[in-house]
Design an enzyme around this catalytic site. Structure first.
Site, short mmCIF file in Angstrom:
data_model
loop_
_atom_site.label_atom_id
_atom_site.label_comp_id
_atom_site.label_asym_id
_atom_site.label_seq_id
_atom_site.Cartn_x
_atom_site.Cartn_y
_atom_site.Cartn_z
CG ASN A 19 -1.66 1.25 1.42
OD1 ASN A 19 -1.10 2.20 2.42
ND2 ASN A 19 -2.46 1.71 0.80
CG ASP A 85 -11.52 4.80 0.02
OD1 ASP A 85 -12.01 4.97 1.13
OD2 ASP A 85 -11.75 5.02 -0.86
CD GLU A 86 -4.82 0.40 -1.96
OE1 GLU A 86 -4.95 0.46 -3.33
OE2 GLU A 86 -3.79 0.62 -1.59
CG LEU A 87 -4.26 3.03 6.25
CD1 LEU A 87 -2.88 2.02 6.28
CD2 LEU A 87 -3.99 4.41 6.77
CB ILE A 90 -4.87 -2.65 5.54
CG1 ILE A 90 -4.50 -2.85 3.92
CG2 ILE A 90 -3.81 -2.84 6.52
CD1 ILE A 90 -3.27 -1.94 3.69
#
Length: 354
Positions: A19, A85-87, A90
């Site tokens: 990421n 958003d990825e974080l 995660i």
């Protein structure tokens, strides 16, 4: 220096998701990190591997498929809602127990991330204001930024005595350590499955030269039949003898039932040197030291290009309840000196005969 003639198989095993934010990071640091990770037999995913035109949902799936996420915080990180958003995803996967994360502070102080200070924090507040009509989304961003940087991670300072290559090697070691710990949590000494079979995984076997990283590498995969992460051994390049052996005590088996022993391996399309025969042996030793030995020879090249294959070693009948026995199994090739590569060893399985 001449290039090595060995061909490394495509990395398998638990996926490592990267990421990050920024074209400069992608074209600079990551352009060296990614091949170095693959060279270390780490199955890395970076979003350029995704098909062009796919949406964020696909990347969420990639995160969910991964076992380790490497989060690279840099100066421009908070300028991307996609990255945040990825974080948040995660963080959700960590909370569910399916993912480990390693924060990387790339030329950025950890306090800038934790306390949202300086340009890092200012950019986040601008983005948060832009999406003020979606408070649930921005709250997830903030919670992820508050929790993930607190995990054990690594930092490369703006001005550092270390160069990027040294830092990259430190990152790879940390990732390998995380993968090893995942494998050890699920790496059973002898694991049974719902069909009454048992797996003796590669790490519990004796594999000649497997401690030499120029000949073998180790990685971890999720083994669906046994519902566990296990380590597999991949042969990179060897001219030396091959010997893989292990043992199993029959006390876990059903007395009087017939069992078979199979060697579970894979050979990808790049595999070399398997035209000559190998020997497979099965030895059953009773408590009174009476022994029964079976041996067979075969060529492994016929299995090249297939996925995991079960190669029969032999069968035996489990001793009666009051008797005791131990079985020994092996695969070896002692005399051939042709260069070999591409063999991936999952382990030996002991299971009810069909």
């Amino acid at each position: 220096m001449a290039a090595s003639s060995s061909v490394r198989p495509t990395p398998t095993g638990p996926q490592v998701f990267i990421n990050f934010r920024g074209k400069d990071l992608r074209n600079g640091f990551l352009s060296f990190l990614e091949p170095a990770m693959r060279e270390a037999n780490i199955n890395v995913f970076i979003d350029k591997d995704e098909v062009v035109g796919t949406d964020l949902v696909n990347l969420f799936v990639r995160i969910q498929e991964s076992r380790v996420a490497v989060v690279i915080f840099s100066k421009d990180y908070t300028s991307s809602e996609w990255c945040l958003d990825e974080l948040a995803e995660i963080k959700d996967c960590i909370n569910q127990g399916g993912l480990n994360a390693i924060p990387i502070f790339y030329k950025l102080a950890p306090s800038s991330v934790l306390e949202l200070k300086g340009g890092f924090g200012d950019t986040f507040r601008v983005l948060k204001e832009k999406y003020k009509n979606d408070p649930e989304r921005t709250q997830k961003w903030q919670e992820a930024l508050e929790s993930i940087p607190k995990l054990k991670g690594l930092r490369l300072a703006e001005k550092s005595d270390r160069n990027e290559r040294e830092f990259m090697n430190e990152m790879i070691l940390e990732i390998q350590k995380a993968l090893w710990q995942i494998a050890m949590k699920g790496n059973p000494k002898v694991e049974s499955n719902s069909k009454g079979g048992f797996l003796v995984p590669a790490r519990r076997l004796t594999i000649a030269h497997s401690d030499n990283p120029e000949k073998w590498t180790w990685s971890a995969i999720y083994d669906r039949p046994h519902k566990a992460d296990i380590e597999i051994a991949t042969m990179i390049n060897t001219h030396a003898l091959i010997k893989i052996s292990g043992d199993f005590h029959t006390r876990k088996l059903i007395p009087g039932k017939k069992y078979e022993v199979v060697f579970i391996v894979s050979l990808d399309d790049t595999s070399l040197g398997w035209k000559n025969e190998v020997t497979l042996t099965l030895k059953v030793v009773m408590s009174d030291e009476a022994a029964n030995v079976k041996a067979k020879k075969l060529c492994l090249d016929e299995y090249i290009g297939e996925n995991w294959v079960d190669i029969p070693v032999g069968d035996f009948e489990a001793p009666q309840e009051k008797e005791d026995a131990k079985i020994f199994f092996s695969m070896y090739q002692l005399l051939n000196t042709e260069r070999k590569s591409g063999l991936v060893v999952k382990g030996f399985a002991i299971r009810p005969a069909q």
